[in-house]
Design a protein around this motif. Structure first.
Motif, PDB file in Angstrom:
ATOM      1  N   GLU A 246       0.624  -1.180  -0.036  1.00 40.73           N
ATOM      2  CA  GLU A 246       0.075   0.004  -0.020  1.00 40.73           C
ATOM      3  C   GLU A 246       0.912   1.353  -0.147  1.00 40.73           C
ATOM      4  OE1 GLU A 246      -2.421  -0.534   3.430  1.00 40.73           O
ATOM      5  OE2 GLU A 246      -3.712  -2.086   2.453  1.00 40.73           O
ATOM      6  N   ARG A 247       1.941   1.264   0.886  1.00 39.63           N
ATOM      7  CA  ARG A 247       2.943   2.363   0.794  1.00 39.63           C
ATOM      8  C   ARG A 247       3.396   2.617  -0.406  1.00 39.63           C
ATOM      9  NH1 ARG A 247       3.200   7.159   0.630  1.00 39.63           N
ATOM     10  NH2 ARG A 247       5.191   8.054   1.157  1.00 39.63           N
ATOM     11  N   LEU A 248       3.952   1.886  -1.063  1.00 35.12           N
ATOM     12  CA  LEU A 248       4.557   1.736  -2.450  1.00 35.12           C
ATOM     13  C   LEU A 248       3.625   2.438  -3.524  1.00 35.12           C
ATOM     14  CD1 LEU A 248       6.932  -1.612  -2.668  1.00 35.12           C
ATOM     15  CD2 LEU A 248       7.490   0.914  -2.191  1.00 35.12           C
ATOM     16  N   ASN A 249       2.551   1.992  -3.292  1.00 32.07           N
ATOM     17  CA  ASN A 249       1.516   2.285  -4.282  1.00 32.07           C
ATOM     18  C   ASN A 249       1.017   3.766  -3.997  1.00 32.07           C
ATOM     19  OD1 ASN A 249      -0.362   1.637  -6.639  1.00 32.07           O
ATOM     20  ND2 ASN A 249      -2.132   1.983  -5.081  1.00 32.07           N
ATOM     21  N   GLN A 250       1.054   4.110  -2.997  1.00 37.71           N
ATOM     22  CA  GLN A 250       0.901   5.639  -2.600  1.00 37.71           C
ATOM     23  C   GLN A 250       2.320   6.383  -3.106  1.00 37.71           C
ATOM     24  OE1 GLN A 250       0.634   5.499   1.761  1.00 37.71           O
ATOM     25  NE2 GLN A 250      -1.438   5.629   1.693  1.00 37.71           N
ATOM     26  N   ILE A 251       3.184   5.852  -3.058  1.00 37.59           N
ATOM     27  CA  ILE A 251       4.326   6.710  -3.651  1.00 37.59           C
ATOM     28  C   ILE A 251       4.218   6.976  -4.972  1.00 37.59           C
ATOM     29  CG2 ILE A 251       7.009   6.558  -4.068  1.00 37.59           C
ATOM     30  CD1 ILE A 251       7.211   5.144  -1.151  1.00 37.59           C
ATOM     31  N   VAL A 252       3.794   5.545  -5.795  1.00 34.15           N
ATOM     32  CA  VAL A 252       3.756   5.724  -7.218  1.00 34.15           C
ATOM     33  C   VAL A 252       2.779   6.708  -7.690  1.00 34.15           C
ATOM     34  CG1 VAL A 252       2.873   4.459  -9.340  1.00 34.15           C
ATOM     35  CG2 VAL A 252       4.444   3.547  -7.508  1.00 34.15           C
ATOM     36  N   LEU A 253       1.543   6.872  -6.630  1.00 34.37           N
ATOM     37  CA  LEU A 253       0.634   7.790  -7.066  1.00 34.37           C
ATOM     38  C   LEU A 253       0.922   9.121  -6.620  1.00 34.37           C
ATOM     39  CD1 LEU A 253      -2.500   5.487  -6.000  1.00 34.37           C
ATOM     40  CD2 LEU A 253      -1.797   6.110  -8.426  1.00 34.37           C
ATOM     41  N   GLY A 254       2.106   9.549  -6.043  1.00 38.46           N
ATOM     42  CA  GLY A 254       2.479  10.626  -5.509  1.00 38.46           C
ATOM     43  C   GLY A 254       1.866  11.112  -4.434  1.00 38.46           C
ATOM     44  N   LYS A 255       1.169  10.353  -3.387  1.00 35.78           N
ATOM     45  CA  LYS A 255       0.780  10.728  -2.210  1.00 35.78           C
ATOM     46  C   LYS A 255       1.526  10.627  -0.927  1.00 35.78           C
ATOM     47  CE  LYS A 255      -3.902   9.042  -3.664  1.00 35.78           C
ATOM     48  NZ  LYS A 255      -5.182   8.008  -3.126  1.00 35.78           N
ATOM     49  N   THR A 256       1.422  11.374  -0.113  1.00 34.42           N
ATOM     50  CA  THR A 256       2.315  11.522   1.071  1.00 34.42           C
ATOM     51  C   THR A 256       1.989  10.285   2.089  1.00 34.42           C
ATOM     52  OG1 THR A 256       1.125  13.163   2.051  1.00 34.42           O
ATOM     53  CG2 THR A 256       2.860  14.109   0.785  1.00 34.42           C
ATOM     54  N   SER A 257       2.936  10.102   2.967  1.00 30.61           N
ATOM     55  CA  SER A 257       2.476   9.184   3.980  1.00 30.61           C
ATOM     56  C   SER A 257       2.028   9.774   5.205  1.00 30.61           C
ATOM     57  CB  SER A 257       3.890   8.469   4.128  1.00 30.61           C
ATOM     58  OG  SER A 257       3.692   7.785   5.567  1.00 30.61           O
ATOM     59  N   GLY A 258       0.956   8.998   5.980  1.00 33.18           N
ATOM     60  CA  GLY A 258       0.319   9.407   7.108  1.00 33.18           C
ATOM     61  C   GLY A 258       1.357   8.855   8.235  1.00 33.18           C
ATOM     62  N   LEU A 259       2.295   8.303   8.027  1.00 39.56           N
ATOM     63  CA  LEU A 259       3.048   7.618   9.062  1.00 39.56           C
ATOM     64  C   LEU A 259       4.200   8.644   9.505  1.00 39.56           C
ATOM     65  CD1 LEU A 259       3.985   4.198   7.389  1.00 39.56           C
ATOM     66  CD2 LEU A 259       2.522   4.555   9.283  1.00 39.56           C
ATOM     67  N   LEU A 260       4.854   9.478   8.901  1.00 37.69           N
ATOM     68  CA  LEU A 260       5.750  10.609   9.711  1.00 37.69           C
ATOM     69  C   LEU A 260       5.452  11.089  10.573  1.00 37.69           C
ATOM     70  CD1 LEU A 260       8.241  11.185   6.453  1.00 37.69           C
ATOM     71  CD2 LEU A 260       8.479   9.477   8.130  1.00 37.69           C
ATOM     72  N   PRO A 261       4.266  11.616  10.669  1.00 37.05           N
ATOM     73  CA  PRO A 261       3.733  12.297  11.971  1.00 37.05           C
ATOM     74  C   PRO A 261       3.681  11.426  13.242  1.00 37.05           C
ATOM     75  CG  PRO A 261       2.348  12.844  10.086  1.00 37.05           C
ATOM     76  CD  PRO A 261       3.106  11.857   9.604  1.00 37.05           C
ATOM     77  N   GLU A 262       3.684  10.106  13.073  1.00 34.96           N
ATOM     78  CA  GLU A 262       3.975   9.004  14.234  1.00 34.96           C
ATOM     79  C   GLU A 262       5.485   9.241  14.849  1.00 34.96           C
ATOM     80  OE1 GLU A 262       1.225   6.838  15.715  1.00 34.96           O
ATOM     81  OE2 GLU A 262       0.196   8.706  14.828  1.00 34.96           O
ATOM     82  N   TRP A 263       6.179   9.275  13.935  1.00 33.32           N
ATOM     83  CA  TRP A 263       7.573   9.305  14.273  1.00 33.32           C
ATOM     84  C   TRP A 263       7.924   9.661  15.614  1.00 33.32           C
ATOM     85  CZ3 TRP A 263      11.618   6.412  12.766  1.00 33.32           C
ATOM     86  CH2 TRP A 263      12.954   6.616  13.470  1.00 33.32           C
ATOM     87  N   GLU A 264       7.333  10.598  16.394  1.00 31.93           N
ATOM     88  CA  GLU A 264       7.823  11.225  17.671  1.00 31.93           C
ATOM     89  C   GLU A 264       7.290  10.145  18.556  1.00 31.93           C
ATOM     90  OE1 GLU A 264       6.647  15.024  18.739  1.00 31.93           O
ATOM     91  OE2 GLU A 264       7.644  15.985  17.153  1.00 31.93           O
ATOM     92  N   ARG A 265       6.279   9.562  18.509  1.00 31.72           N
ATOM     93  CA  ARG A 265       5.707   8.605  19.210  1.00 31.72           C
ATOM     94  C   ARG A 265       6.646   7.401  19.331  1.00 31.72           C
ATOM     95  NH1 ARG A 265       0.291   4.773  18.180  1.00 31.72           N
ATOM     96  NH2 ARG A 265       0.266   3.351  19.803  1.00 31.72           N
ATOM     97  N   TYR A 266       7.363   6.995  18.417  1.00 31.74           N
ATOM     98  CA  TYR A 266       8.223   5.855  18.294  1.00 31.74           C
ATOM     99  C   TYR A 266       9.564   5.891  18.256  1.00 31.74           C
ATOM    100  CZ  TYR A 266       3.657   3.042  16.941  1.00 31.74           C
ATOM    101  OH  TYR A 266       2.492   2.780  17.193  1.00 31.74           O
ATOM    102  N   ASP A 267      10.149   7.086  18.407  1.00 37.71           N
ATOM    103  CA  ASP A 267      11.558   7.473  18.372  1.00 37.71           C
ATOM    104  C   ASP A 267      12.352   6.933  19.693  1.00 37.71           C
ATOM    105  OD1 ASP A 267      13.809   8.819  17.924  1.00 37.71           O
ATOM    106  OD2 ASP A 267      12.992  10.892  17.779  1.00 37.71           O
ATOM    107  N   PHE A 268      13.083   6.109  19.236  1.00 37.84           N
ATOM    108  CA  PHE A 268      13.746   5.708  20.423  1.00 37.84           C
ATOM    109  C   PHE A 268      15.213   6.601  21.048  1.00 37.84           C
ATOM    110  CE2 PHE A 268      17.616   2.967  21.543  1.00 37.84           C
ATOM    111  CZ  PHE A 268      16.970   2.376  22.879  1.00 37.84           C
ATOM    112  N   LEU A 269      15.486   7.579  20.121  1.00 42.56           N
ATOM    113  CA  LEU A 269      16.963   8.040  20.431  1.00 42.56           C
ATOM    114  C   LEU A 269      16.684   9.672  20.772  1.00 42.56           C
ATOM    115  CD1 LEU A 269      19.110   7.166  17.331  1.00 42.56           C
ATOM    116  CD2 LEU A 269      19.203   6.329  19.482  1.00 42.56           C
ATOM    117  N   THR A 270      15.691  10.313  20.491  1.00 40.22           N
ATOM    118  CA  THR A 270      15.477  11.840  20.853  1.00 40.22           C
ATOM    119  C   THR A 270      15.503  11.696  22.532  1.00 40.22           C
ATOM    120  OG1 THR A 270      14.213  12.523  18.973  1.00 40.22           O
ATOM    121  CG2 THR A 270      13.815  13.722  21.162  1.00 40.22           C
ATOM    122  N   GLY A 271      16.508  12.781  22.851  1.00 37.84           N
ATOM    123  CA  GLY A 271      16.978  13.132  24.297  1.00 37.84           C
ATOM    124  C   GLY A 271      17.980  12.329  24.745  1.00 37.84           C
TER     125      GLY A 271
END
Length: 318
Positions: A246-271
């Protein structure tokens, strides 16, 4: 004798005598002994006891291809292979078709030359963990895949979280941790031009069976899915194959991901205080999240904020 036939007899983790194994397979006890040596040579941890026979140090359920439910997608399963990344790439090359028909997935019970980032080996005990890759030839340039590693990392974290793993984090750019210990790794390989077409393969390795892994092999604290929940490998593979397609298909269609805004929630390294390894150079600082391109930002000792790209460096938390 096919290695996988004998290995599957050991999948229950119980003791099997040499006599029993010889009778089941219709060979001599000497042939069983030689076969056991060959299994140990490819990395299986087999215990021996004179009064009991042989047993694998862990139990496993062989992958059932029928339980990987992704309609319309070519999925290939090998018992033992060199690398699932290579298998998936070869499947795409054989098809000689366009996206989305060329999308392929490959799984294996064991990899003999599995690899991680920066040429590291990926330890792959037979039947114990999930080794899978997805590959495709895309009608977009490699520049479109700039944040794919982060998106796949978040997807792996979310799928494992959905299946019952707790405290899942992503260590930039592509390792997944549970309770601060290594749980999964991702290797993405891309070739082609920056603007018009590229080939991509996404390799994922997830620890499922803690007792199959050993500190001296991995070299860092690790954990596995079976320490949190009882879920089959096929369930996780199904969810990940769907998400990656699904993500590769979004990329082909030129759509942005809804995942990156989730990065802060899962970020192991910050701080955290970290060391950045740039070739032979070691740079000390504190991780401060990502910039707009998915590069990690490090606050250096002199107060400077510097960004590093995933292909350039390795980062280790202190």
């Amino acid at each position: 004798m096919d290695n996988s036939v004998l290995i599957n007899y050991f999948s229950d983790g119980e003791w099997h005598s040499g006599v029993q194994l010889a009778e089941m397979l219709g060979v001599s006890r000497a042939a069983i002994w030689k076969r056991i040596q060959k299994l140990e040579a490819i990395g299986l941890k087999i215990e021996r006891e004179q009064s009991k026979g042989y047993r694998l140090k862990y139990s496993f359920d062989p992958i059932d291809e029928a339980l990987i439910k992704v309609d319309g997608i070519d999925i290939r399963l090998n018992a033992i292979t060199g690398s699932t990344n290579t298998d998936a790439q070869n499947a795409v090359a054989e098809k000689k078709t366009q996206w989305p028909d060329n999308f392929s997935a490959a799984l294996a019970e064991q990899q003999t030359v599995g690899r991680g980032r920066r040429g590291r080996n990926w330890i792959s005990p037979y039947g114990a963990n999930l080794y899978m890759s997805c590959a495709a030839a895309l009608p977009v340039g490699a520049a479109s895949l700039e944040t794919l590693s982060l998106e796949v990392g978040i997807s792996v974290a979310q799928v494992l979280e959905d299946k019952g793993v707790t405290d899942v984090k992503v260590k930039w750019p592509n390792d997944v941790y549970g309770d601060g210990k290594k749980l999964a790794g991702i290797l993405i390989e891309v070739d082609g031009d920056l603007s018009s077409q590229c080939n991509v393969v996404i390799g994922i390795g997830i620890n499922f069976t803690n007792s199959s892994l050993h500190q001296e092999d991995i070299g860092q604290p690790f954990t596995a899915v079976d320490q949190y929940t009882d879920v089959r490998r096929e369930e996780v593979a199904t969810a990940l194959i769907r998400r990656i397609y699904e993500r590769l298909n979004q990329i082909v269609l030129g759509k942005t991901s809804g995942l990156l805004p989730e990065w802060e929630r899962y970020d192991f390294l910050t701080g955290k205080a970290v060391t950045v390894f740039l070739g032979a150079l070691e740079i000390e600082g504190v991780a401060e999240g990502l910039d707009g391109r998915g590069n990690i930002q490090i606050r250096l000792g002199d107060g400077t904020l510097r960004a590093f790209a995933g292909g350039e460096v390795s980062v280790r938390a202190k």
